[in-house]
Write a protein that holds these residues in place. Structure first.
Motif, mmCIF file in Angstrom:
data_model
loop_
_atom_site.group_PDB
_atom_site.id
_atom_site.type_symbol
_atom_site.label_atom_id
_atom_site.label_comp_id
_atom_site.label_asym_id
_atom_site.label_seq_id
_atom_site.Cartn_x
_atom_site.Cartn_y
_atom_site.Cartn_z
ATOM 1 N N PRO A 111 76.277 30.675 7.368
ATOM 2 C CA PRO A 111 75.062 30.883 8.166
ATOM 3 C C PRO A 111 73.881 31.288 7.302
ATOM 4 O O PRO A 111 74.056 31.792 6.199
ATOM 5 N N ASP A 112 72.682 31.037 7.842
ATOM 6 C CA ASP A 112 71.472 31.409 7.128
ATOM 7 C C ASP A 112 71.425 32.929 6.977
ATOM 8 O O ASP A 112 72.078 33.655 7.723
ATOM 9 N N PHE A 113 70.645 33.411 6.029
ATOM 10 C CA PHE A 113 70.612 34.845 5.775
ATOM 11 C C PHE A 113 69.185 35.290 5.503
ATOM 12 O O PHE A 113 68.282 34.476 5.268
ATOM 13 N N SER A 114 68.994 36.585 5.559
ATOM 14 C CA SER A 114 67.691 37.197 5.345
ATOM 15 C C SER A 114 67.927 38.586 4.772
ATOM 16 O O SER A 114 69.072 39.068 4.726
ATOM 17 N N PRO A 115 66.866 39.289 4.330
ATOM 18 C CA PRO A 115 67.058 40.665 3.844
ATOM 19 C C PRO A 115 67.689 41.579 4.882
ATOM 20 O O PRO A 115 68.432 42.496 4.537
ATOM 21 N N GLN A 116 67.397 41.318 6.156
ATOM 22 C CA GLN A 116 67.995 42.140 7.211
ATOM 23 C C GLN A 116 69.440 41.745 7.497
ATOM 24 O O GLN A 116 70.233 42.558 7.968
ATOM 25 N N HIS A 117 69.799 40.506 7.199
ATOM 26 C CA HIS A 117 71.153 40.010 7.428
ATOM 27 C C HIS A 117 71.630 39.339 6.139
ATOM 28 O O HIS A 117 71.564 38.108 6.001
ATOM 29 N N PRO A 118 72.099 40.122 5.175
ATOM 30 C CA PRO A 118 72.492 39.555 3.873
ATOM 31 C C PRO A 118 73.692 38.629 4.009
ATOM 32 O O PRO A 118 74.474 38.733 4.958
#
Length: 319
Positions: A111-118
């Motif tokens: 899945p895609d990720f972000s700083p909030q969801h590493p």
């Protein structure tokens, strides 16, 4: 009048009261049935994957059940439904042919990720195409055993894939020297030389140094000059990983390296009726490179890197 879309429970063939284990079992069954490699369609396969992603997460499932309850009470317009998540980015729509991204395109992480969801895989590993290395046998273990020959063969396989396949396949991820528990009746631990992951396909590879002369592979047993060649339990490894990753098409290759470095030796004979789609094949290095390129380039969404699967493989690596 267009019928309303199915609920996520209907996609998996379970009731809203299904347990987590029942949902998991239903997903495994539905993933096999709808996988494009097994006669299904990309649209159905993505619907199954999306349904499981929501229903396997307790918080997402609870939120979805609340929306489901509200929709059931108020009704929904024909031809639309709030009960399904938005289609995954790049997923084919109804009536359109499945889009197969170019084999050589940059990787897309799921899945895609972000700083909030590493991501589940460390950032330092995401861009690495090769992880782990063969375990070097000690001096006494190397003398008088096949451990040294296997170590040499595994390094040759890593070099082969690193030079002939991975530069053209940015999404390919090679994990070496894995150890996983066998889920079959034999039990014990399975030592797997290499696993190459790309898109929704996985190649399980073991390596050996060959002896002079031709080999014969009948799909079950490998023979050299009439004598059976020891098994590396490759079939058990393919079965175990297929059970663990039911949404991925898993196949196995045993590559035999010639001491003289010729990529098209040794010669491996097989009966003419050997199924082309058999889960295991025995090949020389030149054939392996060709087979793997065809295997991954014709698979669904070959430039996808499935992070949960990659993380599990790296965790199983000895390095």
């Amino acid at each position: 009048m267009t019928p309303p879309a199915k609920t996520l429970y209907q996609v998996l063939g379970v009731t809203p009261s299904a347990t987590a284990e029942q949902i998991r079992s239903a997903y495994r069954r539905a993933a096999r049935e709808t996988h494009p490699d097994h006669g299904g369609s990309s649209e159905s396969f993505h619907q199954v994957s999306e349904a499981y992603q929501v229903l396997s997460n307790a918080d997402q499932r609870a939120a979805y059940d609340r929306r489901l309850g509200r929709a059931s009470s108020a009704g929904s317009p024909a031809g639309s439904s709030p009960l399904r998540p938005e289609p995954a980015r790049g997923a084919p729509g109804p009536g359109r042919p499945a889009a197969n991204p170019d084999f050589g395109k940059p990787p897309v992480f799921e899945p895609d990720f972000s700083p909030q969801h590493p991501p589940v895989v460390p950032l330092s590993v995401l861009g690495r195409q090769v992880n782990g290395q063969p375990e070097r046998p000690g001096l006494f273990k190397r003398i008088g055993s096949s451990a040294g020959a296997r170590f040499d063969a595994e390094n040759l396989t890593i070099g082969l894939l690193s030079n002939s396949l991975l530069p053209d396949y940015p999404a390919g991820r090679l994990v070496n020297s894995l150890r996983v528990p066998d889920t079959g009746p034999r039990g014990g631990a399975l030592e797997i030389g290499h696993v190459l992951l790309g898109g929704y396909r996985m190649a399980v590879i073991d390596s050996l140094m060959s002896s002079p002369g031709a080999y014969y592979w009948d799909g079950v047993a490998l023979r050299h000059r009439g004598h059976p060649v020891g098994s590396l339990r490759l079939a058990d490894a393919v079965r175990t990983l297929q059970d663990r990753f039911p949404h991925i098409n898993v196949c196995g290759w045993l590559v035999l390296h010639s001491p003289n470095g010729n990529p098209f030796e040794p010669i491996i004979d097989s009966p003419p009726d050997l199924p082309e789609a058999a889960p295991i094949d025995v090949v020389n290095p030149g054939t392996l490179a060709r087979d793997l390129r065809r295997f991954f380039s014709t698979g669904p969404r070959p430039n996808t890197v499935l992070l949960p699967a990659l993380g599990a493989l790296i965790d199983a690596s000895a390095q």
